[in-house]
Design an enzyme around this catalytic site. Structure first.
Site, PDB file in Angstrom:
ATOM      1  N   HIS A 156      -4.808  26.314  16.943  1.00  0.00           N
ATOM      2  CA  HIS A 156      -3.778  27.247  17.424  1.00  0.00           C
ATOM      3  C   HIS A 156      -2.571  26.493  17.979  1.00  0.00           C
ATOM      4  O   HIS A 156      -1.825  27.031  18.793  1.00  0.00           O
ATOM      5  CB  HIS A 156      -4.347  28.195  18.485  1.00  0.00           C
ATOM      6  N   SER A 286      21.555  10.975  11.512  1.00  0.00           N
ATOM      7  CA  SER A 286      22.461  12.065  11.867  1.00  0.00           C
ATOM      8  C   SER A 286      23.883  11.532  11.897  1.00  0.00           C
ATOM      9  O   SER A 286      24.119  10.412  12.360  1.00  0.00           O
ATOM     10  CB  SER A 286      22.085  12.649  13.236  1.00  0.00           C
TER      11      SER A 286
END
Length: 485
Positions: A156, A286
């Site tokens: 989960h 980036s």
């Protein structure tokens, strides 16, 4: 013909930006239409052997022009005829005047279009098989290398009982192993269309061979065998059943699913700084944030995988609405989805292999991430040890519950380190086991049979697969080395 690099016309980035060229060539116009001509040659050869008055010089003339295709002449002819196969027949006939009367004898357009596509599918599957084998080999090596390295597991997306990095990657390997077994089956069972005539009844060949059904069966088998197929499909309408396209795209979708799963997980592990995909010395992550080391290859894999995963529904719809013996609404979309599915799958596998072979593992970060959560997971072992020393199970459980809640609150509210173990050690209820607690915190006490499971799987399933396909693997390694030099 589209010129590569022409900025004024669209070209698929699957070829211009990503592809290594092998699958790109299989689906190229040159290869496709050379296959058409080879099919016409083999048709004539088989018909001659079965008694049709075709001369050797006609066959030799066709053979000499198999790869010599005048695409400009074909384009002009197609503008006039509005039929691609007939345009190629006319141009081929002009190049082979002696053979012109017998080219395409008894055949329909799908004799060349469907059969050539099945050859392209078969050849592309074999490329994918080679790439998948390379990936499985790399994953198996990685899984064995880290089979015993404890790492925090998640269910989960919440911290759970530890596993090992090798076990996690063995799970990914198993997915691709299952894909490989399915791929083997599809290659083995892929049929040829063969010679079936206009609506699949072989009526034109009944006329050609004066009703001799046995010769027609032999003709069908001869042409299939000439192109490396053990059999042609038993029945067809005008085309081979488009359900085969669905099977193939489902297979490629399955490979894409496996790739998306592992690439997405690597991105998540990169977020936790546990692993990093290969990053070039001068690579830019980036344009603004110079420090960034984005998992660009894994992101590309996920992006292309989603595209491949979307394609089976197209093939399913196409098959389901082929009215009676055939409608042409299968044509335009298949020209797109078949080559692009294979191109994308090939790019996915080559990129993923590069990632696995260059994956950087930061073991100290993995260790520290596990240490932060391990105290909570160790509490059951501490509880059992304290009960063995005479403690009251319910009283001890309540104490651990209180300490766990408070330790978690301190971590969340104040950002301090996990001090649960110190709290338990300082609680008089645990005095008799306090000196044992550090030993109980050894991460290897919490990984169960993970390392053994990896060994059992790799030695029991993967090594036999690699051994069985050792020649193909060696060839794939050599080709990969050459392509990266």
């Amino acid at each position: 013909m589209q010129v590569k690099g022409n900025k004024f016309s669209y070209e698929t980035p699957l070829c211009s930006r990503y592809s290594n060229g092998k699958i790109s060539y299989i689906w190229s116009a040159q290869n496709k239409h050379s296959l058409w001509r080879k099919l016409w040659v083999e048709l004539a050869r088989a018909e001659k052997e079965l008694g049709i008055p075709i001369k050797d010089e006609q066959i030799k003339e066709m053979e000499s022009k198999v790869n010599d295709i005048d695409f400009d002449a074909v384009a002009k002819k197609e503008a006039e005829l509005r039929h691609d196969v007939m345009s190629h027949i006319h141009v081929f006939g002009e190049q082979c005047p002696k053979a012109k009367p017998i080219i395409h004898l008894g055949a329909t357009s799908c004799f060349v279009t469907d059969n050539s596509e099945l050859i392209q599918i078969r050849d592309s599957l074999e490329v994918i098989q080679s790439q998948l084998l390379l990936l499985i080999n790399s994953l198996a090596n990685f899984a064995m290398r880290y089979k015993a390295l404890p790492i925090l597991a998640f269910t989960h997306l919440q911290p759970a009982q530890p596993t090992t990095l090798g076990k996690r990657f063995a799970l990914y390997t198993q997915d691709f192993f299952l894909d490989f077994k399915r791929l083997e089956m599809e290659i083995k069972n892929l049929p040829f269309r063969g010679v079936k005539g206009t609506t699949g009844t072989q009526a034109s060949f009944m006329e050609l061979f004066n009703g001799n059904e046995e010769k027609i069966k032999i003709l069908d088998a001869k042409i299939a065998n000439a192109f490396g197929f053990k059999k042609s499909i038993s029945l067809s309408g005008q085309t081979y059943t488009r359900k085969i396209d669905y099977f193939i795209l489902s297979l490629l979708s399955g490979i894409a699913q496996s790739a998306h799963k592992i690439a997405c997980d690597i991105r998540l592990m990169a977020h936790m700084r546990e692993v990093e995909e290969p990053f070039g010395k001068k690579q830019i992550g980036s344009s603004a944030m110079a420090y960034k080391r984005n998992p660009m290859k894994c992101e590309r894999i996920c992006s292309l995988a989603r595209y491949v995963m979307s394609l089976p529904v197209n093939a399913a719809t196409t098959h389901s609405i082929q009215w009676f013996e055939r409608t042409l609404d299968d044509s335009a979309n298949r020209r797109i989805i078949l080559p692009e599915a294979f191109l994308s799958a090939g790019i996915i596998l080559s990129n993923l292999t590069e990632v696995i072979e260059g994956l950087q593992v930061w073991e100290k970060v993995i260790e520290n991430n596990l240490k932060r959560e391990l105290p909570f997971m160790a509490t059951e072992n501490i509880l059992m040890a304290a009960v063995k020393e005479g403690g009251d199970r319910q009283e001890l459980h309540e104490a651990i519950r209180r300490h766990s809640i408070e330790a978690a609150r301190q971590i969340k509210e104040f950002g301090i380190e996990n001090d649960l173990i110190e709290r338990i050690k300082n609680d008089k209820l645990f005095n008799k086991v306090a000196h044992k607690i550090d030993k109980l915190l050894n991460p290897k006490n919490f990984i169960g049979r993970a390392a053994s499971q990896v060994e059992d799987f790799i030695k029991g399933e993967i090594e036999p697969l690699l051994k069985k396909n050792s020649k193909l693997l060696d060839k794939a390694k050599k080709e990969k080395t050459v392509s990266t030099v």
